[in-house]
Design an enzyme around this catalytic site. Structure first.
Site, PDB file in Angstrom:
ATOM      1  N   ASP A 111       8.164 -75.079   1.954  1.00 27.54           N
ATOM      2  CA  ASP A 111       9.262 -75.946   1.533  1.00 27.54           C
ATOM      3  C   ASP A 111      10.506 -75.058   1.462  1.00 27.54           C
ATOM      4  O   ASP A 111      10.399 -73.838   1.308  1.00 27.54           O
ATOM      5  CB  ASP A 111       8.927 -76.548   0.158  1.00 27.54           C
ATOM      6  CG  ASP A 111      10.082 -77.334  -0.422  1.00 27.54           C
ATOM      7  OD1 ASP A 111      10.644 -78.185   0.295  1.00 27.54           O
ATOM      8  OD2 ASP A 111      10.422 -77.098  -1.595  1.00 27.54           O
ATOM      9  N   ASP A 167      13.953 -75.673  -0.531  1.00 30.27           N
ATOM     10  CA  ASP A 167      14.558 -75.548  -1.852  1.00 30.27           C
ATOM     11  C   ASP A 167      13.496 -75.320  -2.924  1.00 30.27           C
ATOM     12  O   ASP A 167      12.620 -76.149  -3.124  1.00 30.27           O
ATOM     13  CB  ASP A 167      15.379 -76.803  -2.168  1.00 30.27           C
ATOM     14  CG  ASP A 167      16.500 -77.013  -1.166  1.00 30.27           C
ATOM     15  OD1 ASP A 167      17.173 -76.025  -0.824  1.00 30.27           O
ATOM     16  OD2 ASP A 167      16.687 -78.153  -0.702  1.00 30.27           O
ATOM     17  N   TYR A 172      20.938 -80.245  -3.782  1.00 29.25           N
ATOM     18  CA  TYR A 172      21.784 -80.669  -2.668  1.00 29.25           C
ATOM     19  C   TYR A 172      22.603 -79.500  -2.110  1.00 29.25           C
ATOM     20  O   TYR A 172      23.789 -79.621  -1.826  1.00 29.25           O
ATOM     21  CB  TYR A 172      22.686 -81.846  -3.065  1.00 29.25           C
ATOM     22  CG  TYR A 172      21.885 -82.994  -3.616  1.00 29.25           C
ATOM     23  CD1 TYR A 172      21.029 -83.729  -2.803  1.00 29.25           C
ATOM     24  CD2 TYR A 172      21.960 -83.326  -4.974  1.00 29.25           C
ATOM     25  CE1 TYR A 172      20.270 -84.767  -3.315  1.00 29.25           C
ATOM     26  CE2 TYR A 172      21.202 -84.369  -5.494  1.00 29.25           C
ATOM     27  CZ  TYR A 172      20.361 -85.086  -4.654  1.00 29.25           C
ATOM     28  OH  TYR A 172      19.603 -86.110  -5.166  1.00 29.25           O
ATOM     29  N   THR A 192      11.346 -79.666   4.944  1.00 25.66           N
ATOM     30  CA  THR A 192      12.246 -79.870   3.818  1.00 25.66           C
ATOM     31  C   THR A 192      12.812 -81.285   3.787  1.00 25.66           C
ATOM     32  O   THR A 192      13.271 -81.798   4.806  1.00 25.66           O
ATOM     33  CB  THR A 192      13.398 -78.834   3.847  1.00 25.66           C
ATOM     34  OG1 THR A 192      14.278 -79.057   2.748  1.00 25.66           O
ATOM     35  CG2 THR A 192      14.170 -78.832   5.148  1.00 25.66           C
ATOM     36  N   SER A 212      17.620 -85.336   1.361  1.00 27.22           N
ATOM     37  CA  SER A 212      18.219 -86.650   1.080  1.00 27.22           C
ATOM     38  C   SER A 212      19.717 -86.562   0.807  1.00 27.22           C
ATOM     39  O   SER A 212      20.404 -87.583   0.812  1.00 27.22           O
ATOM     40  CB  SER A 212      17.514 -87.333  -0.092  1.00 27.22           C
ATOM     41  OG  SER A 212      17.789 -86.657  -1.301  1.00 27.22           O
ATOM     42  N   CYS A 259      13.708 -84.037   6.752  1.00 26.46           N
ATOM     43  CA  CYS A 259      13.849 -85.478   6.574  1.00 26.46           C
ATOM     44  C   CYS A 259      15.230 -85.725   5.987  1.00 26.46           C
ATOM     45  O   CYS A 259      15.505 -85.311   4.866  1.00 26.46           O
ATOM     46  CB  CYS A 259      12.774 -86.014   5.635  1.00 26.46           C
ATOM     47  SG  CYS A 259      13.055 -87.748   5.203  1.00 26.46           S
ATOM     48  N   CYS A 283      10.797 -94.044   5.148  1.00 27.65           N
ATOM     49  CA  CYS A 283      10.520 -93.384   6.419  1.00 27.65           C
ATOM     50  C   CYS A 283       9.125 -92.753   6.374  1.00 27.65           C
ATOM     51  O   CYS A 283       8.508 -92.673   5.324  1.00 27.65           O
ATOM     52  CB  CYS A 283      11.567 -92.313   6.691  1.00 27.65           C
ATOM     53  SG  CYS A 283      11.534 -90.969   5.481  1.00 27.65           S
ATOM     54  N   ASP A 307       7.122 -76.415  -4.235  1.00 21.07           N
ATOM     55  CA  ASP A 307       7.400 -76.339  -5.675  1.00 21.07           C
ATOM     56  C   ASP A 307       7.404 -77.717  -6.329  1.00 21.07           C
ATOM     57  O   ASP A 307       7.744 -77.836  -7.502  1.00 21.07           O
ATOM     58  CB  ASP A 307       8.728 -75.621  -5.939  1.00 21.07           C
ATOM     59  CG  ASP A 307       9.932 -76.444  -5.525  1.00 21.07           C
ATOM     60  OD1 ASP A 307       9.867 -77.102  -4.458  1.00 21.07           O
ATOM     61  OD2 ASP A 307      10.939 -76.446  -6.253  1.00 21.07           O
TER      62      ASP A 307
END
Length: 183
Positions: free
Chosen positions: A17, A19, A28, A59, A62, A98, A106, A135
Site C-alpha cells: 500500500d 499511504d 490526500y 493504492t 479517492s 483507484c 467500482c 496499514d
C-alpha cells in the site's frame, strides 16, 4: 523421446500500500514537498528483492474523485516516488491505483480485489507465495479477496490490535517484515 521441463514463470510479488506503508500518511497527499518515506522502507525493499520478490504498489486515491487533486498531480508525485526508489537501487514493477470515491462502487477500490487482479492478469503472479503489506483492514481484505493469504498489517491510526483483522501478522514498522518473510 525428449522430456521437457515446464518452468513456472509466475512472479512472487510484495504488494505494498502507499499511504501509511511507503510514506507517512498525511491524508490526500499529492505534493512532493510533503512526501516523507517511512523509516527503513528502502532497506526493507532491498531485502524483499534479495529474496526474489518484485514490488507492486496498490493504492486507493479517492482524493482524485473528491477533487482535492487531479490525476496529473497524482502521476507527477508517483513518477517522483518511483524515481526515488530507483535512486536507491529498487525497481518498482508497477503501480495500480483507484481514483474513485468510496461511493462509486467500482471493482478496484480496496477492499475489493480489482487492482491485485489487474496486476495478476498483467504479470502472471504467484498469489499463493506473494505478500500484501498494508496499514488498513481494507488493504488486508483486498489481498485476501484476491487470493493472497500472506498478509501483514502495519498498525496505524486506522487499525488497532483489537480490531477483527483477518491477517497473519501485525507489526509496527516495515523493517519487522524481515522477521516474517524469509524466502
Amino acid at each position: 523421446m525428449k522430456e521437457y521441463i515446464i518452468l513456472d514463470n509466475k512472479k512472487k510479488i510484495i504488494f505494498l500500500d502507499r499511504d501509511g506503508v511507503i510514506n507517512i500518511d498525511k491524508h490526500y497527499l499529492y505534493k512532493i514537498e510533503e512526501f516523507e518515506f517511512t523509516q527503513n522502507l528502502f532497506k526493507t525493499c532491498k531485502y524483499f528483492i534479495s529474496l526474489g520478490y518484485e514490488i507492486i504498489v496498490i493504492t486507493n486515491q479517492s482524493g482524485i474523485a473528491r477533487k482535492y487533486y487531479n490525476e496529473d498531480d497524482f502521476k507527477k508525485l508517483t513518477s517522483w516516488m518511483i524515481n526515488e526508489f530507483k535512486q536507491n537501487d529498487i525497481n518498482i514493477l508497477d503501480l495500480f491505483y483507484c481514483p474513485h470515491s468510496p461511493n462509486d462502487n467500482c471493482s478496484c477500490r480496496k477492499p475489493k480485489p480489482g487492482m491485485i487482479l489487474q496486476a495478476n492478469h498483467k504479470y502472471n503472479i504467484d498469489l499463493e507465495n506473494s505478500w500484501l503489506i498494508g496499514d488498513k483492514t481494507s488493504d488486508i481484505e483486498a489481498g485476501i479477496n484476491a487470493g493472497i493469504q500472506n498478509t501483514i498489517l502495519i498498525a496505524s491510526e486506522y487499525s488497532t490490535e483489537t480490531d477483527e483483522i483477518n491477517t497473519q501478522h501485525i507489526i509496527h514498522n516495515i523493517i519487522e517484515t524481515k522477521n516474517i518473510i524469509k524466502n
